[in-house]
Design a protein around this motif. Structure first.
Motif, mmCIF file in Angstrom:
data_model
loop_
_atom_site.group_PDB
_atom_site.id
_atom_site.type_symbol
_atom_site.label_atom_id
_atom_site.label_comp_id
_atom_site.label_asym_id
_atom_site.label_seq_id
_atom_site.Cartn_x
_atom_site.Cartn_y
_atom_site.Cartn_z
ATOM 1 N N TYR A 19 -7.092 -9.047 11.469
ATOM 2 C CA TYR A 19 -5.816 -8.837 12.158
ATOM 3 C C TYR A 19 -5.964 -9.336 13.583
ATOM 4 O O TYR A 19 -6.996 -9.124 14.216
ATOM 5 C CB TYR A 19 -5.459 -7.348 12.160
ATOM 6 C CG TYR A 19 -5.190 -6.792 10.772
ATOM 7 C CD1 TYR A 19 -3.965 -6.998 10.149
ATOM 8 C CD2 TYR A 19 -6.163 -6.073 10.085
ATOM 9 C CE1 TYR A 19 -3.707 -6.498 8.875
ATOM 10 C CE2 TYR A 19 -5.912 -5.560 8.809
ATOM 11 C CZ TYR A 19 -4.684 -5.781 8.211
ATOM 12 O OH TYR A 19 -4.435 -5.280 6.961
ATOM 13 N N ASN B 237 -12.032 -0.786 -1.211
ATOM 14 C CA ASN B 237 -11.411 -1.353 -0.013
ATOM 15 C C ASN B 237 -12.229 -1.016 1.220
ATOM 16 O O ASN B 237 -12.584 0.148 1.430
ATOM 17 C CB ASN B 237 -10.000 -0.767 0.162
ATOM 18 C CG ASN B 237 -9.329 -1.246 1.441
ATOM 19 O OD1 ASN B 237 -8.962 -2.412 1.547
ATOM 20 N ND2 ASN B 237 -9.183 -0.360 2.416
ATOM 21 N N GLU B 238 -12.537 -2.003 2.017
ATOM 22 C CA GLU B 238 -13.174 -1.823 3.337
ATOM 23 C C GLU B 238 -14.235 -0.724 3.336
ATOM 24 O O GLU B 238 -14.202 0.188 4.175
ATOM 25 C CB GLU B 238 -12.106 -1.530 4.410
ATOM 26 C CG GLU B 238 -11.190 -2.709 4.650
ATOM 27 C CD GLU B 238 -10.266 -2.556 5.869
ATOM 28 O OE1 GLU B 238 -10.138 -1.457 6.409
ATOM 29 O OE2 GLU B 238 -9.668 -3.574 6.263
ATOM 30 N N PHE C 29 -4.139 2.389 15.839
ATOM 31 C CA PHE C 29 -5.020 2.939 14.802
ATOM 32 C C PHE C 29 -6.320 3.421 15.389
ATOM 33 O O PHE C 29 -7.042 2.694 16.026
ATOM 34 C CB PHE C 29 -5.324 1.890 13.726
ATOM 35 C CG PHE C 29 -6.122 2.459 12.581
ATOM 36 C CD1 PHE C 29 -5.483 3.087 11.526
ATOM 37 C CD2 PHE C 29 -7.509 2.400 12.568
ATOM 38 C CE1 PHE C 29 -6.213 3.630 10.471
ATOM 39 C CE2 PHE C 29 -8.244 2.947 11.523
ATOM 40 C CZ PHE C 29 -7.588 3.559 10.476
ATOM 41 N N GLN D 87 1.194 -6.392 5.695
ATOM 42 C CA GLN D 87 1.580 -6.038 4.339
ATOM 43 C C GLN D 87 2.940 -6.676 4.037
ATOM 44 O O GLN D 87 3.317 -7.606 4.728
ATOM 45 C CB GLN D 87 1.605 -4.521 4.193
ATOM 46 C CG GLN D 87 0.232 -3.907 4.496
ATOM 47 C CD GLN D 87 0.108 -2.454 4.064
ATOM 48 O OE1 GLN D 87 0.979 -1.877 3.423
ATOM 49 N NE2 GLN D 87 -1.013 -1.830 4.434
ATOM 50 N N TRP E 125 -4.009 8.218 5.431
ATOM 51 C CA TRP E 125 -2.905 8.170 6.400
ATOM 52 C C TRP E 125 -2.346 9.567 6.661
ATOM 53 O O TRP E 125 -1.340 9.713 7.325
ATOM 54 C CB TRP E 125 -1.821 7.212 5.918
ATOM 55 C CG TRP E 125 -2.382 5.834 5.669
ATOM 56 C CD1 TRP E 125 -2.670 5.266 4.463
ATOM 57 C CD2 TRP E 125 -2.781 4.872 6.663
ATOM 58 N NE1 TRP E 125 -3.216 4.018 4.635
ATOM 59 C CE2 TRP E 125 -3.290 3.737 5.976
ATOM 60 C CE3 TRP E 125 -2.754 4.842 8.065
ATOM 61 C CZ2 TRP E 125 -3.772 2.598 6.641
ATOM 62 C CZ3 TRP E 125 -3.230 3.710 8.718
ATOM 63 C CH2 TRP E 125 -3.729 2.614 8.008
ATOM 64 N N GLY F 6 -5.947 -1.171 0.247
ATOM 65 C CA GLY F 6 -5.827 -0.417 1.455
ATOM 66 C C GLY F 6 -6.622 0.891 1.445
ATOM 67 O O GLY F 6 -7.255 1.284 0.466
ATOM 68 N N ASN F 7 -6.612 1.476 2.622
ATOM 69 C CA ASN F 7 -7.333 2.731 2.816
ATOM 70 C C ASN F 7 -6.904 3.796 1.808
ATOM 71 O O ASN F 7 -7.699 4.660 1.421
ATOM 72 C CB ASN F 7 -7.113 3.233 4.246
ATOM 73 C CG ASN F 7 -7.685 2.273 5.289
ATOM 74 O OD1 ASN F 7 -8.622 1.529 5.011
ATOM 75 N ND2 ASN F 7 -7.127 2.287 6.487
ATOM 76 N N TRP G 135 -1.379 -7.710 13.933
ATOM 77 C CA TRP G 135 -1.205 -6.251 13.904
ATOM 78 C C TRP G 135 -1.582 -5.720 15.283
ATOM 79 O O TRP G 135 -2.694 -5.982 15.752
ATOM 80 C CB TRP G 135 -2.097 -5.635 12.810
ATOM 81 C CG TRP G 135 -2.047 -4.126 12.716
ATOM 82 C CD1 TRP G 135 -1.169 -3.272 13.326
ATOM 83 C CD2 TRP G 135 -2.918 -3.272 11.950
ATOM 84 N NE1 TRP G 135 -1.431 -1.962 12.989
ATOM 85 C CE2 TRP G 135 -2.501 -1.933 12.140
ATOM 86 C CE3 TRP G 135 -4.020 -3.512 11.108
ATOM 87 C CZ2 TRP G 135 -3.140 -0.845 11.542
ATOM 88 C CZ3 TRP G 135 -4.658 -2.434 10.510
ATOM 89 C CH2 TRP G 135 -4.209 -1.119 10.717
ATOM 90 N N GLU H 90 0.853 -1.192 0.000
ATOM 91 C CA GLU H 90 0.000 0.000 0.000
ATOM 92 C C GLU H 90 0.886 1.239 0.000
ATOM 93 O O GLU H 90 2.025 1.194 0.471
ATOM 94 C CB GLU H 90 -0.887 -0.018 1.264
ATOM 95 C CG GLU H 90 -1.748 1.239 1.411
ATOM 96 C CD GLU H 90 -2.820 1.121 2.504
ATOM 97 O OE1 GLU H 90 -2.853 0.100 3.205
ATOM 98 O OE2 GLU H 90 -3.614 2.072 2.627
ATOM 99 N N GLU I 162 -6.435 -9.245 3.295
ATOM 100 C CA GLU I 162 -5.622 -8.644 4.364
ATOM 101 C C GLU I 162 -5.706 -9.567 5.568
ATOM 102 O O GLU I 162 -6.795 -9.771 6.125
ATOM 103 C CB GLU I 162 -6.137 -7.251 4.757
ATOM 104 C CG GLU I 162 -5.832 -6.186 3.731
ATOM 105 C CD GLU I 162 -6.210 -4.780 4.188
ATOM 106 O OE1 GLU I 162 -6.172 -4.503 5.400
ATOM 107 O OE2 GLU I 162 -6.548 -3.975 3.307
ATOM 108 N N LEU J 203 -2.939 -3.368 16.472
ATOM 109 C CA LEU J 203 -3.797 -2.328 15.929
ATOM 110 C C LEU J 203 -4.426 -1.478 17.017
ATOM 111 O O LEU J 203 -4.509 -0.262 16.900
ATOM 112 C CB LEU J 203 -4.876 -3.066 15.134
ATOM 113 C CG LEU J 203 -5.934 -2.313 14.403
ATOM 114 C CD1 LEU J 203 -5.953 -2.788 12.983
ATOM 115 C CD2 LEU J 203 -7.293 -2.541 14.990
#
Ligand SMILES: O=[N+]([O-])c1ccc(O[C@@H]2O[C@@H](CO)[C@H](O)[C@H]2O)cc1
Length: 514
Positions: free
Chosen positions: A247, A175-176, A305, A354, A100, A74-75, A299, A30, A295, A301
Motif C-alpha cells: 500500500y 493471510n499475512e 491502522f 479492496q 476488525w 484479509g485479516n 491506502w 473482505e 493486495e 494507512l
C-alpha cells in the motif's frame, strides 16, 4: 523559454515480456466494515436482486472490469470458521471478528459469495484460515467448494442447495501470517510447515487447484526476504505462487515520492522474484514460482491502522478504512498498474484491495447511491485495454531523486499488443508523467505500423479529496478526459505524444507488422 522535457519509448513486436493473464485485474472483498454489508449486499436496497445483492454495485463491478475477486479476507480470514457461515441463514450465529473488532452478522458466507461471483462471471479466489485453524478445516473447505457428491463436505454443500461444485481454482494459504497484528501470527518456520501440510492436503482433495503461500505484508517488514526464503524452503514443491501486499500513500505532501510509488513496487517485485528464484536454484528446480500480488492500492494507512486492539468493538457494518481518493491517487493507481503489466511474466494474479467501501474504487451509501472514486478509472481502462502480450519497451526518461525511493524515472510506460498470428492487432499504451511539467514522448516502433485512435487521460489534482458522490463526480469532470487520435506513425517512423503534468494516459489503436 526552457526546452520541453522529452522521453523516448521504443516498442518492437518481437520484444515481449509475456502474456497478460486476465487475473491481473482482480480485486478483493473482505468482511470488513461495509465491504459486504451495505456494500456488495443490502437486501433492503432499491436495486437489490432476489439474493439481496445490490445491482448498482454489480453494474459498477462489471464496468470496473474485475476478473477475479479474493474472499473472505484479509485479516478477517485468520479467525473465521467457514462452517459457521454456510447452511440456513436463520441458524447462523453472529460472532466477534477479532481482526476488525466487529460483530459479524454471518448472513453472507461461502455459498452467497461464490454464487454472486458466478452470476457476475468473476473467478473467485478463496483464502483459508491458517491463523486459528489448520490442515483439516482447509481441506474440508476445498471439498465443500469443489467436491463431487458422495463425501461429507461435498454432500453438505449439496444439502445447502448447491449441487454443482464451484470449481474454485485459486486458493490463498492464509493471510499475512508474518504480521504481528494477524490473529494466529506465526514465524516463517511455523507458517512454512503449516502451509506445506495444508497445501498438500488441499491438493489431495483437488489436484487442479493453484496455491498461494503468504509472502510479506509489505517490503518494510523487518522479516522481508528471509520470510519468503524460509516459507518457500518448506512450500516450494507444493505452491504455485507467493503473495505480495503493498500500500502506498501521500505522506506529508511529498508528491515526488508518492508519484514514484510504482518504482518502489517494481523493486519489491524484483526482490521477491530474486528470492524465489534463489530458492529454486538451490533446489535445482525447473519450477518457477509466480506472484499473486493479492493486495495493492493507495491506502492512507499510517493515520488509520494500528492493529485491532485499538479499535472499539462495533456492530451493524461500521465505516472502516473508507478512504476518500483524489485524482492524484488515481494517477498513482494507474502507474502501479503500469508496473504490474511490465511484470506480466511473473505476476499472473493481482488484486486491487479492496473493491467496495473499504479502500475501494466503488463507494456506496446504505439505502443510497453507489459511485466511482477517481481510482476507478485507470483500473477500468487498463483492465479493458491490456490484452494479449506485454511488450518489452525501452524507455528513456529524465529522473528525479525522491526522499523515499531515491532516483525514479519521470515517465513510465507499458504496452500490450493483442496480435493475431503475430502480425496485427489491438495496441494499448499506458503512459505516466510523474513530473510537474509537460513531457513530449517520442514513440518509435521499428517494424510496426502504429495507428492510435484515441485514449483517456487522468490529471492529478491538488485539492484534498472530499467524501461523497457529488465531489467524486466533480473530480472526474475536472480531471478525466477523452483524447482524440494522436498523429499516426508509420513504418519506422515515430509518433509524438505530449503528456500533461502529473498525468496518467491510456492510448489505444492498432499495430501491424510492415
Ligand atoms: O503495513 N501494515 O501496517 C499493514 C497493516 C495491515 C494490513 O492488513 C491488510 O490490509 C487489510 C486491508 O486490505 C487486509 O485485511 C490485510 O490483509 C496490511 C499492512
Amino acid at each position: 523559454m526552457p526546452e520541453r522535457q522529452r522521453a523516448t519509448v521504443v516498442l518492437h513486436p518481437d520484444f515481449r515480456i509475456g502474456a497478460v493473464d486476465r487475473r491481473m485485474f482482480g480485486s478483493f472483498v473482505e468482511h470488513i466494515g461495509r465491504a459486504v454489508y451495505t456494500g456488495l449486499y443490502e437486501p433492503g436496497h432499491a436495486t437489490a436482486d432476489e439474493h439481496g445483492f445490490r445491482r448498482d454495485v454489480a453494474d459498477l463491478t462489471r464496468e470496473l472490469g474485475v476478473t477475479t475477486v479474493r474472499y473472505p479476507g484479509g485479516n478477517f480470514v485468520s479467525n473465521c470458521v467457514w462452517e459457521d457461515g454456510v447452511g440456513p441463514r436463520e441458524e447462523r450465529e453472529p460472532f466477534i471478528d477479532l481482526a476488525w473488532r466487529t460483530i459479524e452478522p454471518n448472513q453472507v458466507g461461502t455459498d452467497e459469495f461464490l454464487q454472486w461471483a458466478e452470476r457476475e462471471g468473476i473467478e473467485p479466489m478463496m483464502a483459508v484460515n491458517l491463523g486459528t485453524r489448520g490442515v483439516a478445516a482447509a481441506a474440508a473447505l476445498v471439498e465443500y467448494c469443489n467436491g463431487e457428491a458422495g463425501s461429507k463436505w461435498a454432500d453438505m454443500r449439496i444439502a445447502n442447495g448447491r449441487e454443482k461444485p464451484y470449481g474454485v481454482r485459486l486458493w490463498c494459504l492464509g493471510n499475512e501470517m508474518d504480521g504481528p497484528w494477524q490473529i494466529g501470527h506465526k514465524d516463517a518456520h511455523e507458517y512454512g510447515r503449516l502451509a506445506a501440510e495444508a497445501g498438500k492436503a488441499m491438493k489431495l482433495v483437488d489436484p487442479g487447484i493453484e496455491l498461494v503461500a503468504c509472502g510479506s505484508s509489505s517490503m518494510q517488514m523487518t522479516t522481508f526476504g528471509s520470510w519468503e526464503r524460509t516459507v518457500l524452503s518448506y512450500t516450494y514443491d507444493i505452491v504455485d505462487h507467493i503473495s505480495m501486499h503493498a500500500y502506498y500513500e501521500d505522506r506529508d505532501g511529498d508528491r515526488a515520492s508518492f508519484l514514484g510509488s510504482g518504482t518502489a513496487m517494481d523493486r519489491f517485485i524484483e526482490r521477491v522474484v530474486a528470492t524465489a528464484d534463489a530458492v529454486g536454484a538451490q533446489r535445482r528446480s525447473d519450477k518457477r514460482i509466480t506472484i499473486s500480488f493479492d493486495e495493492w492500492n493507495v491506502w492512507y494507512l499510517e493515520s488509520r491502522f494500528a492493529g485491532g486492539e485499538n479499535l472499539p468493538l462495533q456492530r451493524d457494518a461500521p465505516r472502516v478504512i473508507e478512504d476518500v481518493y483524489s485524482a492524484l491517487d488515481g494517477v498513482v493507481v494507474g502507474d502501479l498498474l503500469v508496473t504490474l503489466v511490465n511484470h506480466a511474466d511473473r505476476v499472473p494474479v493481482a488484486c486491487l484491495a479492496q473493491m467496495v467501501n473499504a479502500i475501494a474504487p466503488i463507494m456506496t451509501e446504505p439505502e443510497g447511491p453507489a459511485w466511482r472514486q477517481p481510482t476507478f478509472y485507470p483500473f477500468a481502462e487498463t483492465a479493458r485495454l491490456a490484452r494479449g502480450v506485454a511488450l518489452d519497451l525501452r524507455v528513456q526518461a529524465p529522473s528525479v531523486t525522491t526522499a523515499l525511493h531515491g532516483a525514479v524515472p519521470l515517465v513510465t510506460a507499458a504496452a500490450t499488443w493483442d496480435d493475431v498470428d503475430g502480425t496485427d492487432g489491438a495496441l494499448a499504451l499506458f503512459l505516466v508523467n510523474r513530473s510537474g511539467e509537460p513531457v513530449d514522448v517520442d514513440l518509435t516502433h521499428p517494424g510496426l505500423r502504429v495507428e492510435l485512435t484515441g485514449g483517456v487521460q487522468l490529471l492529478a489534482d491538488h485539492e484534498p479529496a472530499v467524501e461523497g458522490p457529488e465531489h467524486a463526480a466533480k473530480v472526474a469532470a475536472a480531471c478525466l478526459s477523452t483524447l482524440g487520435a494522436p498523429p499516426a506513425g508509420t513504418g519506422d517512423g515515430s509518433t509524438t505524444v505530449t503528456l500533461a503534468p502529473e498525468s496518467w494516459t491510456a492510448l489505444h489503436g492498432t499495430a501491424s507488422r510492415i
